[in-house]
Every structure is written in C-alpha cells, then in structure tokens.
Design a protein around this motif. Sequence first.
Motif, short mmCIF file in Angstrom:
data_model
loop_
_atom_site.label_atom_id
_atom_site.label_comp_id
_atom_site.label_asym_id
_atom_site.label_seq_id
_atom_site.Cartn_x
_atom_site.Cartn_y
_atom_site.Cartn_z
N ALA A 122 0.83 -1.21 0.00
CA ALA A 122 0.00 0.00 0.00
C ALA A 122 0.86 1.26 0.00
CB ALA A 122 -0.93 -0.01 1.21
N ILE A 123 2.00 1.18 0.64
CA ILE A 123 2.93 2.33 0.63
C ILE A 123 3.58 2.46 -0.75
CG2 ILE A 123 5.09 3.22 1.58
CD1 ILE A 123 4.30 1.80 4.23
N GLN A 124 3.94 1.32 -1.32
CA GLN A 124 4.61 1.33 -2.61
C GLN A 124 3.66 1.69 -3.75
OE1 GLN A 124 6.58 -2.38 -3.40
NE2 GLN A 124 7.49 -1.68 -5.33
N TYR A 125 2.37 1.27 -3.61
CA TYR A 125 1.37 1.51 -4.65
C TYR A 125 0.15 2.18 -4.02
CZ TYR A 125 4.19 -1.96 -7.13
OH TYR A 125 5.23 -2.66 -7.71
N PRO A 126 0.20 3.50 -3.81
CA PRO A 126 -0.91 4.19 -3.13
C PRO A 126 -2.21 4.23 -3.93
CG PRO A 126 0.75 5.75 -3.93
CD PRO A 126 1.33 4.40 -4.12
N LYS A 127 -2.14 4.08 -5.26
CA LYS A 127 -3.35 4.08 -6.08
C LYS A 127 -3.94 2.68 -6.15
CE LYS A 127 -1.94 7.91 -9.11
NZ LYS A 127 -1.68 8.31 -10.53
N LYS A 128 -5.27 2.60 -5.99
CA LYS A 128 -5.94 1.30 -6.05
C LYS A 128 -5.71 0.60 -7.38
CE LYS A 128 -10.11 2.72 -4.85
NZ LYS A 128 -11.56 2.65 -4.49
N THR A 129 -5.62 1.37 -8.45
CA THR A 129 -5.42 0.78 -9.78
C THR A 129 -4.07 0.09 -9.89
OG1 THR A 129 -4.68 2.96 -10.53
CG2 THR A 129 -6.98 2.35 -10.99
N ASP A 130 -3.13 0.47 -9.03
CA ASP A 130 -1.81 -0.18 -9.01
C ASP A 130 -1.71 -1.21 -7.89
OD1 ASP A 130 -0.91 1.49 -11.10
OD2 ASP A 130 -0.37 3.07 -9.66
N PHE A 131 -2.41 -0.94 -6.78
CA PHE A 131 -2.29 -1.79 -5.60
C PHE A 131 -2.85 -3.20 -5.85
CE2 PHE A 131 -4.51 -3.47 -1.82
CZ PHE A 131 -3.41 -3.70 -0.99
N PHE A 132 -4.04 -3.31 -6.42
CA PHE A 132 -4.65 -4.64 -6.56
C PHE A 132 -3.92 -5.54 -7.56
CE2 PHE A 132 -8.28 -2.55 -4.47
CZ PHE A 132 -8.52 -3.49 -3.48
#
Length: 383
Positions: free
Chosen positions: A286-296
């Motif tokens: 979540a820290i590395q990918y703050p955007k949901k489109t990248d996180f999931f």
Amino acid sequence: MNIPAEFDEIRPYAPEELPQVYEELIADPAFQKVATGIMPVPFETIAQEMRSCTSNLEFQKKFFYNMIKQLLSKHSKGLTEDYSALDKSICHTFISNHRDIVMDPGILCVSMIDAGFSNTTEIAIGDNLFAYPWIKKLVRIVKAFIVKRGLTGRTQLQALNTMSRYIHFAITQKHENVWIAQRQGRAKDSNDATQESILKMLSIGGEGSIVEKLSEINIVPLSLSYEYDPCDYLKARELQLRRDNPDFHKTPGEDVLSMRTGIFGYKGHIHFQAAPCINKEIQELAIQYPKKTDFFPALAKLMDKHIYSCYHIFPSNYIALDWIEGSQHFKDKYTANDKLEFEQYIYKQLTKIELPNKDESFLLELLLKMYANPLINYLSVQE
C-alpha cells in the motif's frame, strides 16, 4: 450468536437449525441413495449419527473426516500438509489455487484437523453446483457459504457486497476460518492466477482503509498440489468445446460428473502448503502503490508468487515439461519407470475424451500443459 438477517440466504446453517435440516435430508430418497453409496452402513445408522451431531464442526469431524480419509486411502498415495508458517490461534482467510470442486475444500478441512487446528474452515461454494436440493442443504451443514453466480449489474454488486461483509463477519465475529479460490471456477489448464476481482471483493467489508479491511481477515496464500488430476480429461474436453464453440455452456450434469470424477478418481500424492499470512506485505504494498489501480494488480502478483513457491513439484510435472519441450532438461528428477507410467496415464486419459471432432494433438498438448504449468510457474518465482 446473533447473525444479521442479511446473511440468511448465503451463510452456513446455525447449530439450532441443524435438527430440522437433518430430518429433511434423511427423508430425501436421493440423499439416501448417495449416502449409502459412499458409506457402506445401513441408512438408519447414518441417520442416527446425523441426529447426534449438535454442531457443524461435529458433523464435519464425524462424517466428512472419516469419509475423506477413506476416499484418500482408496484413491490416492496419501496426504501431507504444512501449516508451520501460521499462528493457529488466529482465524485466517485461505486463498488458494483450485483443482477440484469437492476435494479441495474437503481435503483442506481434513488437513487442518490433522495439523492440530482447533477448527476447520467455512467454504465459499458457487450456487451453480447445486444440481439437486440435497446438495445445497448438505454443503450448508458442512460450513459452506454460497457464492451467487450468473448475476449482472446491480444485483451482482449487491451480492458481492453481502458476501464480503459475511466473510469479515465470519472471521471477526464467528471466529471461523474461511476458504475461497483465487478465481471463479477451476483453472482448466492449471495455470493458476489470482483474479483481482476476488481481492477487491474482500476489501469491501470491514471498517477503515483498504489495508485495514484486508488485514483484519488475515489472508493466507495456500497451494494445493495433486500428483494426478482425475478431472484432467474432462477439463481438456471442455477446453476444446470452448475453442470450437464460443457460445458453449456447461450443463448441470457436467458439474455433477466432475464432482463424481474428482471424488472417486486417482490423485496420486497430495500436498497442501500454506504461506505465511501476508498482512505485513499488504501494508508494504500500500505504501509502494498508493493508487488502487496499481495496488490490486500488485497484490494479485504477490498472491501468485506465494502460491507458486509453495507448490509441491512431482515427477509428473517434470516429465510433462520435458515432453512439451522435447528435452531431457529435468531427467534427473524422474526415473525411466516414472516416465513410462506418466506416458501410459496421459494416453489413457486421452482415450477417455469423447468428441465428434476430437483434436487429439490439441488435447494431448492441453493435458501436458496441465501438468507442466505448475512447474513453469514454480520456476518463475525461484530466486
């Protein structure tokens, strides 16, 4: 326990509901026939034992534990499991690859008992598998909750919301473990990949941020490894039918055949292995990918990495990949006898496929890929 009414259509039966459901099943001739076919005792004995079970867990232990054990003794080389990475005092959400409709969750519950867990797990099961009314009743006794299939639009979204809230309720309030497959349906070619939609669904329920919601259900990647898949020829047949007819749809009878074949077919050695709970890794992602489109997408890849790395690789997997590649790259991983047995097995499965326009070369390639893909994926995540 006071269970919210919104879950009534999908949740397992509560202990106080069991006596009435037992009587409904006992009175069902179709259930009687199946029960006596699996358990070689008078049905009156089965009925008496059912009535003595006062909880879902007791029913699982009294009936399904021994039944699964007997099936494994007849139709496999045995079961091993490794849950050493887990804190057994905590309830987890197991997300796994999916090979067999009935045996995946059934063996999981048995393996958890053998591994010393104090409880088994609630099971996500699609309502497309309820070919007969007794099946729906029975699975809700053995701690299954229902995934509604075939919905669209707003009704689908409502169903996903309800299921997500139920999973969070089961973990945090009922103190149950939960099992759900990493994707809808089985991976027909054994090329396992976690669907982002499953992870997004799990993030709906609960309170707080996405990280907090996912962390409260303690997600554990789980690898299910079968030396042989008795449904492999049925999966290959379906894949050719889908290739030849884009509008192909399975009939309920085909799912029943898959269930029966998976239960009574030969599986070789079976190994279930859990990775550690990924709560800490979720926070880091979540820290590395703050955007949901990248996180999931990143979370799905993390799930796949853990599942792949926990595979148990059998000689059949090495032989299949060498066969596809026309090489002997892994010849030190199997014997000449292993290779002969696997070749005979594959050709035997190929002969079982009945199609009017049978594409043997295509079907052979499919069968081999089912056994090669776990190894390919396992190798892809090795350091």
